[in-house]
Design an enzyme around this catalytic site. Structure first.
Site, mmCIF file in Angstrom:
data_model
loop_
_atom_site.group_PDB
_atom_site.id
_atom_site.type_symbol
_atom_site.label_atom_id
_atom_site.label_comp_id
_atom_site.label_asym_id
_atom_site.label_seq_id
_atom_site.Cartn_x
_atom_site.Cartn_y
_atom_site.Cartn_z
ATOM 1 C CE1 TYR A 464 -2.849 -3.283 0.868
ATOM 2 C CE2 TYR A 464 -1.943 -3.142 3.079
ATOM 3 C CZ TYR A 464 -2.648 -3.831 2.112
ATOM 4 O OH TYR A 464 -3.181 -5.065 2.404
ATOM 5 C CG HIS A 465 3.872 1.859 1.360
ATOM 6 N ND1 HIS A 465 4.759 1.029 2.031
ATOM 7 C CD2 HIS A 465 2.908 2.164 2.265
ATOM 8 C CE1 HIS A 465 4.345 0.835 3.274
ATOM 9 N NE2 HIS A 465 3.218 1.507 3.437
ATOM 10 N N PRO A 466 2.013 3.210 -3.083
ATOM 11 C CG PRO A 466 -0.074 3.668 -4.051
ATOM 12 C CD PRO A 466 0.567 3.040 -2.839
#
Length: 527
Positions: A464-466
């Site tokens: 969850y770190h785009p």
């Protein structure tokens, strides 16, 4: 007509809107596509387990099929409410490694070295441990030690020490390497999102106009100057105008999408969807980076872990009463209570993997219901070499973007993750877990790299770190300059994780709040 329009109320947008309206003469309109952040599932930390797998305060995007993941589509949950993803994340307060920001500066971004950004981290922070050379107090973002402590989390630390892993009390201090307890963005056992810290206390400001349920559909332009935003609310289209600047803060997916919908981006991509090219900017949507992640999970017969059972249900009820009375206990848990940063090769300058130890048996972003108890551990690659992109699915502003992280396209990412999985398994094999260890959720022959790679390609996905799709810099693919102004466009900036030229080595919420703080200073300085 406002002075500024901010698009998106996430970790960057909430900060910018709040800081700009500290001047009572400055009028700001903040547009948020989602609704208010009033749900108990947002404010009770463990509620993330219910939000994450569902389209509830969550865009719940999917990627295109990923060749590196055996053709599977990845899952990309993003916050759809005030606070954006800071309202649905695991609340871990992590800044990344100081070298990450020195890398940004070395890429042609003066003013973004660790020495430059540390004051903004400290300004944002109210760390309950107190102020020191690395931490601040008095800021809007409350940072606290955990008020939950499931026994299995201490077992993880005991196991880590038994296999000689380094420990660390403060991942944001002088040294990042080591395992320990995460600090969290909570206050009194409740989630402390960017909205809770920066917006909620200031909603009565007459110069702060927050509009929820308003999805931006186009940037209004006069020549090469951004003058406002078209948005859709309750099925109707309307406009707001900005006398000074428009600031995009929709994140790594929505910000490039809005630019392209507005005719700013790669010419071929825009023409493909019948969009007039107002300003060719080839880097829009390129350079997508994300932390690829694999989960090692075990079943357990112990109720010292979290799970779905009759006994677990009774524990949950007791936990609800404890949280309501004292704001402590399992309901205040971020679920990932322990973890940290390790080197898979001792010769490395900085850690290359991160662990998130989870107090339950997590699988497929909590979208699969697992009966019984257990524990699990995420292991992710901190600086992936693979690069993806974001494009348009269509010219419809309400359609989701096309997301292609291009996971595991580079062999180096695969090799790093294999080493990380082996380290995680070594911790789980330690004697401390003997009394808790049941069967592995997905048995893998750890003696075979081929078997581990097959498991990774079968089950790995995002943590969850785009970032990176409107990257900062001066090269041909840069979208914003070091002052976060969009190249070639007047009156338009971006203040979110999309401007990161490279993904930082850690969770991205705190760095994006820092970006918002620095952006607000630069905007105010420009008048």
């Amino acid at each position: 007509m406002y002075d500024y329009i901010v698009v998106g109320s996430g970790s960057g947008g909430s900060v910018v809107a709040s800081r700009l309206t500290e001047d009572p003469k400055t009028q700001v309109c903040l547009l948020e596509a989602g609704g208010p952040d009033k749900s108990i599932l947002i404010h009770a930390p463990i509620g993330v387990a219910a939000i994450l797998p569902r389209k509830m305060y969550n865009w719940a995007f999917e990627t295109v099929p990923q060749p590196g993941l055996k053709g599977r589509k990845g899952y990309q949950p993003r916050g759809k409410t005030l606070g954006g993803s800071s309202s649905i994340n695991a609340m871990l307060y992590v800044r990344g490694h100081p070298g990450d920001y020195d890398d940004w500066a070395a890429l042609g971004n003066p003013g973004w070295s660790y020495r430059d950004v540390l004051p903004y981290f400290k300004r944002a922070e109210n760390n309950e441990r107190g102020a020191d050379d690395y931490h601040g107090t008095g800021g809007p973002l409350n940072v606290a030690d955990l008020r939950a402590n499931m026994p299995i989390s201490d077992v993880f630390m005991d196991a880590a020490m038994q296999v000689q892993m380094p420990t660390n009390r403060d991942f944001n201090g002088p040294v990042q390497e080591g395992l320990g307890a995460y600090q969290v963005t909570q206050k009194n056992g409740e989630r402390w999102s960017a909205a809770k810290g920066y917006l909620t206390p200031n909603l009565k400001r007459p110069n702060l106009h927050v509009m929820t349920g308003a999805q931006a559909s186009k940037i209004l332009m006069e020549g090469r100057k951004a003058t406002g935003i078209t948005y859709v609310k309750d099925g109707k289209t309307a406009e707001v105008r900005a006398a000074k600047e428009v600031i995009l803060a929709g994140g790594a997916f929505a910000s490039p999408q809005l630019l392209m919908l507005s005719g700013i981006g790669p010419a071929m991509e825009l023409k493909k969807h019948g969009i007039e090219v107002l300003h060719e900017l080839p880097g829009v949507g390129q350079n997508l980076q994300d932390h690829i992640d694999y989960i090692v999970a075990y079943k357990s017969n112990s109720r010292e872990t979290m799970g779905i059972s009759l006994g677990g249900g009774l524990d949950l009820i007791a936990g609800i009463f404890e949280w309501r009375k004292r704001r402590t206990g399992m309901i205040s848990s971020p679920i990932a209570e322990r973890g940290g940063f390790l080197k898979t090769d001792p010769s490395l300058e900085r850690p290359d993997i991160q662990l998130h130890f989870v107090i339950g048996p997590l699988d497929d972003h909590a979208r699969k219901t697992l009966l019984g108890h257990g524990y699990s551990c995420h292991v992710c690659v901190l600086r992936p070499k693979s690069r993806g992109h974001v494009e348009l699915n269509s010219a419809d502003p309400l359609a989701p973007p096309l997301i292609d992280p291009n996971f595991l396209a580079e062999q180096e990412d695969v090799d790093t993750l294999v080493r990380g999985v082996k380290i995680t398994q070594k911790i789980f094999d330690a004697p401390a877990f003997d009394a808790y260890r049941g069967k592995p959720l997905y048995p893998v022959d750890m003696a075979s790299d081929a078997a581990i790679i097959d498991a990774i390609r079968s089950r790995a996905d995002t943590v969850y770190h785009p970032v990176g799709t409107c990257k900062m810099g001066t090269d041909p693919l840069a979208v914003v300059d070091p002052s976060l102004k969009v190249h070639g466009i007047e009156g338009l900036r971006i203040a979110d994780a999309s401007i990161m030229p490279t993904v930082i080595g850690g969770n991205t919420n705190a760095p994006t709040i820092m970006i918002g703080e620095k952006a607000a200073d630069m905007i105010r300085a420009a008048g």
